[in-house]
Every structure is written in C-alpha cells, then in structure tokens.
Design a protein around this motif. Structure first.
Motif, PDB file in Angstrom:
ATOM      1  N   LEU A 187      35.733  34.265  40.221  1.00  0.00           N
ATOM      2  CA  LEU A 187      35.771  35.298  41.208  1.00  0.00           C
ATOM      3  C   LEU A 187      37.352  36.308  41.225  1.00  0.00           C
ATOM      4  CD1 LEU A 187      34.451  34.050  44.416  1.00  0.00           C
ATOM      5  CD2 LEU A 187      33.311  35.103  42.733  1.00  0.00           C
ATOM      6  N   ASP A 188      38.284  35.435  40.255  1.00  0.00           N
ATOM      7  CA  ASP A 188      39.559  36.183  40.262  1.00  0.00           C
ATOM      8  C   ASP A 188      39.902  36.639  38.707  1.00  0.00           C
ATOM      9  OD1 ASP A 188      40.057  35.858  42.757  1.00  0.00           O
ATOM     10  OD2 ASP A 188      41.415  33.834  42.559  1.00  0.00           O
TER      11      ASP A 188
ATOM     12  N   PHE B 127      31.748  46.886  36.909  1.00  0.00           N
ATOM     13  CA  PHE B 127      32.845  46.260  36.036  1.00  0.00           C
ATOM     14  C   PHE B 127      33.021  44.979  36.668  1.00  0.00           C
ATOM     15  CE2 PHE B 127      34.010  51.029  35.351  1.00  0.00           C
ATOM     16  CZ  PHE B 127      32.883  51.243  34.617  1.00  0.00           C
ATOM     17  N   LYS B 128      33.375  44.833  37.853  1.00  0.00           N
ATOM     18  CA  LYS B 128      34.281  43.618  38.489  1.00  0.00           C
ATOM     19  C   LYS B 128      33.098  42.784  38.483  1.00  0.00           C
ATOM     20  CE  LYS B 128      35.975  41.858  42.583  1.00  0.00           C
ATOM     21  NZ  LYS B 128      37.127  41.170  41.920  1.00  0.00           N
ATOM     22  N   LEU B 129      31.766  42.844  38.677  1.00  0.00           N
ATOM     23  CA  LEU B 129      30.575  41.972  38.653  1.00  0.00           C
ATOM     24  C   LEU B 129      30.110  41.377  37.459  1.00  0.00           C
ATOM     25  CD1 LEU B 129      28.524  43.553  41.381  1.00  0.00           C
ATOM     26  CD2 LEU B 129      29.871  41.358  41.692  1.00  0.00           C
ATOM     27  N   LEU B 130      30.502  42.289  36.552  1.00  0.00           N
ATOM     28  CA  LEU B 130      30.007  41.919  35.174  1.00  0.00           C
ATOM     29  C   LEU B 130      31.065  40.805  34.472  1.00  0.00           C
ATOM     30  CD1 LEU B 130      29.395  45.474  33.207  1.00  0.00           C
ATOM     31  CD2 LEU B 130      27.722  43.497  33.692  1.00  0.00           C
ATOM     32  N   ILE B 131      32.271  41.144  35.035  1.00  0.00           N
ATOM     33  CA  ILE B 131      33.294  39.805  34.588  1.00  0.00           C
ATOM     34  C   ILE B 131      33.308  38.743  35.528  1.00  0.00           C
ATOM     35  CG2 ILE B 131      35.719  39.572  34.157  1.00  0.00           C
ATOM     36  CD1 ILE B 131      36.071  42.619  33.612  1.00  0.00           C
ATOM     37  N   ASP B 132      33.321  38.851  36.575  1.00  0.00           N
ATOM     38  CA  ASP B 132      33.601  37.786  37.694  1.00  0.00           C
ATOM     39  C   ASP B 132      32.317  36.939  37.922  1.00  0.00           C
ATOM     40  OD1 ASP B 132      36.000  39.004  37.730  1.00  0.00           O
ATOM     41  OD2 ASP B 132      35.789  39.575  40.082  1.00  0.00           O
TER      42      ASP B 132
END
Length: 447
Positions: free
Chosen positions: A328-329, A351-356
C-alpha cells in the motif's frame, strides 16, 4: 472545542462529520515531531469519535442493531488491501499504517455516521441537507473572497501547524498556476471536488420533487452559481470535469426529446457564458489544452503525454507483482525516493492501484463503486434523481482516474450514505401513504 462537541454533543458531532472534515484537513496537524508518525487533528477527532461511540454501545446493551448498507462495499476494498499488506509484510512498502489509517479515517467514521443517520426521520434528513448545503455555500463564498483579496488566514493557520514538512498544504501562495481558491482545505482540487460532490447530492435529492416552484428554481440556480464560481477560482480542471460529466450524463439519459432539450439548453448557457466571461473561456481552453497543447494556456498540470509516461512507469511496476501489487505504500515510497521522475505524483488512482494492489486492487474498487451505486439506486424510485446519482458516481470515477483521491473519498462516501438514507426514508413514507390510501378505499366496502 471539537473534542467538547464530540464528547458532550456526540450525535450532533456525528451528523456533522461532512462539515468538520472540511475544517480539519489532514495537513492541519496536532502532532508533528521528527521520528514519530504525524497525527492530524482529523485523525485525533476520529479516534475520539470511535472511543465515545464504543463507550455508548457498551453502556447500552439494548441498542438497536441497524442495517449496514455499504458493509459489502468496504469488504470489497479491505480484503485486497489486507492481502497486499500480508504478501509484502517484510517490505517497507507493506503499508500497515496506511491500512490502519483507512480504518480510522474512513471505515469507522462511515459506520458511526450510518448508525445515527438511519435513526433520523425524513423531515430531519431534509433539514440536515439544508445545513450541509448552506455550509458548503458559505465555504465557497469564503474561498472566493480569499481568492479575490489574495489572502487566506485559515490556510496560514494550517501551515503554522507543520514543523517537519512531511505533510504540506498546497497554498494560494504557490503561484505555478497563479492564485488559487481553496477555502479551508489543504488543496484547491480537493476543495473544488468536495463543493461539487455536495452540490450534486443536493441536486439529486431536489430532483425527486415532481413539481418545481419558482422558489425551487431560484434556490437551485443560486446554489449552483455560488459553487461553480468557487470551483472556477480553484484554477483546476478536475472539479469542473466532475461537474460536467455528471450533468452531461444526466442530460443524455432523459430520452431523445428531453435529452435534445437539455443539450440545447446546456449549449446555449455555455455559449452565453463563453462569450460573456473571460474566466469561462480560460477554463474551456485549459481543458482543451489537455488534448492539444497548442490551444489555450498551459495550466502547468498533467497533459496526455505526461499521463502516458506515468502509465508506462506504473505498468512496469505492475508486472513485478500483477496480482496483489507491491504494498500500500509502494507508490508513495517510489515518489519520495525520486527514482522515477516520470511517475511525478502518480496523478491517477489507476496508476496507484497498478503499483500498490495490482489486479485485485483495480477489481476491488470497481466492485466498490458498483455496490455504492446499486445499493442507493435501489431506493430511488423516480428516474430523474437516479440518473443524477449515476452521473455523480461516474463523474467521481472520472475525477479519481484523472487526478486521484486527494482526500475526497471520505466525503464522497458520507454523501452517498446520506443519499441512501434520505431516499430510503422517502420510500418508507411513500409505502405507508399507499397503504393508508388502500385502507381508506377498502374500509367502506367492509362496513
């Protein structure tokens, strides 16, 4: 003062959560000491709210249980988040504190808010809506006045609580885009989005009326004008996109004839505003500038080329852990490290969900918004408010895809909960009235 309100006027404090969230942005810090996690005033109030709530529940064994309409929606969000934390537990990216903050700042306040909201009668719910919309109109007027005079004392106060520069408020003094209105909130985009979400909630409820009086039209026009002007002075395209998407979807779903009339009316209003107002022209060109940099002035925001670069970086990290993500971070740590300058601030929830959180994260948020819409729409009997609520949800999804959450999720959920309960109350009253009428018709025959 806020703590006193929570302890001694608990029910009122709960019902006014959508108000005091705007007065206690996360950049308004209660504790900001090096090597210790920063504690915002909002988080402190949420903890006080939880403590007071649990004491009341324990002291009242006969407390009536209430239906939790969005419990499945929260389960859809929380389970993938827990999976992402557990699978990355040995990494700095796990995000245990982030998950904890989500419970404290979103899940529990919503649960408590729904507990007391469901106990209100229809008349009190309508009164509460008046309180909300009056407050947000005052907030918009305050933001506009601060924009015009070039000074915002409340934002100066927020900045004075910051000592380590870990959580900074974006202020009107940052002149990359010129002076920006932001009211009492730590970011102009957040301020604009919250104004629009509350206004759309008000319009959704108002559209349930079958006949509008002149007073109704005056109220709606005045409120819309105050809030739209406030949003224009944020110098941001994102809140405008949220508003326009919601209104366009509402207009286009009314059937061919009504859709044509609505489209014609909106077009005429836009043409007049575009011709008469330099501000409207500038904002229109700024939106076009996203797709064609040669048109209009650069708003110093993200264009499609920048978003393409951000997507490329996010996709690369996505394939490292495509199922449950890197923690999540992860996005926050990548940005703070400066190793991926093309990611910039990861200005999209995608973008955030793809990574996190990977694929599970994207599916969880899609399911969350589907439940958020269906649960509430089930209680909306009239087609006009149902269309406006659909426009609000799609508009908000468009907003977070283009910009990210920016601390708008809490109030969006609060407004969805409020919409659910006020239309549920409308349905109960309608069914009771129908049964009363049937009884009156049948009684003479039985006699």
């Amino acid at each position: 003062m806020g703590l006193t309100l929570i302890l001694y006027f608990f029910r009122t404090a709960v019902l006014l959560i959508p108000v005091w969230t705007t007065l206690t942005p996360k950049a308004l810090l209660l504790l900001d000491t090096p090597s210790v996690p920063a504690v915002s005033l909002y988080k402190f109030y949420c903890l006080a709210l939880m403590g007071s709530y649990f004491i009341r529940v324990m002291c009242h064994e006969k407390t009536k249980s209430y239906k939790k309409p969005f419990s499945r929606a929260f389960i859809a969000l929380v389970i993938p988040s827990i999976i992402s934390v557990i699978t990355n537990i040995t990494s700095n990216n796990a995000g245990i504190l982030t998950l904890t903050a989500f419970f404290i700042e979103v899940v529990m306040p919503t649960t408590i808010f729904c507990h007391y909201l469901c106990q209100l009668h229809l008349q009190k719910l309508h009164h509460l809506l008046k309180v909300y919309i009056i407050f947000y109109c005052v907030l918009a007027i305050y933001g506009t006045l601060c924009y015009l005079i070039g000074h915002n004392p409340y934002v100066d106060f927020i900045q004075s609580t910051n000592h380590t520069d870990r959580i900074m408020a974006q202020t009107y003094e940052e002149t990359l885009r010129g002076i920006r209105a932001q009211g009492t909130i730590s970011h102009p985009i957040t301020y604009g989005a919250l104004l629009v979400i509350t206004m759309l909630t008000y319009l959704t409820v108002k559209l349930n009326k079958t006949n509008f009086s002149i007073v109704d039209y005056i109220k709606i026009t005045t409120i819309t004008a105050i809030i739209v002007i406030g949003v224009l002075f944020t110098n941001s395209r994102s809140p405008l996109i949220l508003f326009v998407v919601a209104v366009v979807i509402f207009a286009m779903l009314q059937g061919f004839v009504k859709a044509f009339k609505s489209t014609l009316g909106i077009t005429l209003i836009f043409v007049v505003a575009f011709s008469a107002s330099g501000v409207v022209r500038d904002k229109t060109y700024s939106v076009i500038n996203i797709f064609n940099p040669e048109i209009g002035d650069d708003m110093k925001g993200s264009d499609l080329a920048m978003r393409g670069e951000q997507l490329a970086v996010a996709t690369r990290y996505f394939f490292v852990s495509p199922i449950w993500g890197l923690g999540l971070d992860a996005t926050r740590n990548i940005i703070s490290s400066g190793t991926e300058p093309d990611l910039y601030n990861s200005e999209s929830i995608i973008f955030k969900l793809l990574i996190d959180q990977g694929t599970l994260g994207i599916l969880s948020y899609a399911l969350f918004f589907l439940i958020l819409y269906r649960k509430t729409a089930h209680h909306i009997s009239n087609i006009a408010p149902k269309r406006m609520y659909l426009g609000t949800i799609i508009g908000y999804i468009t907003f977070i895809i283009s910009t990210g959450f920016l601390d708008t999720l809490q109030n969006t959920i609060f407004m969805s909960c409020f919409t659910y309960y006020i239309f549920r109350a409308e349905g109960i009253i309608s069914r009771l009235n129908s049964k009363t009428q049937e009884t009156k018709l049948e009684w003479p025959q039985e006699k």
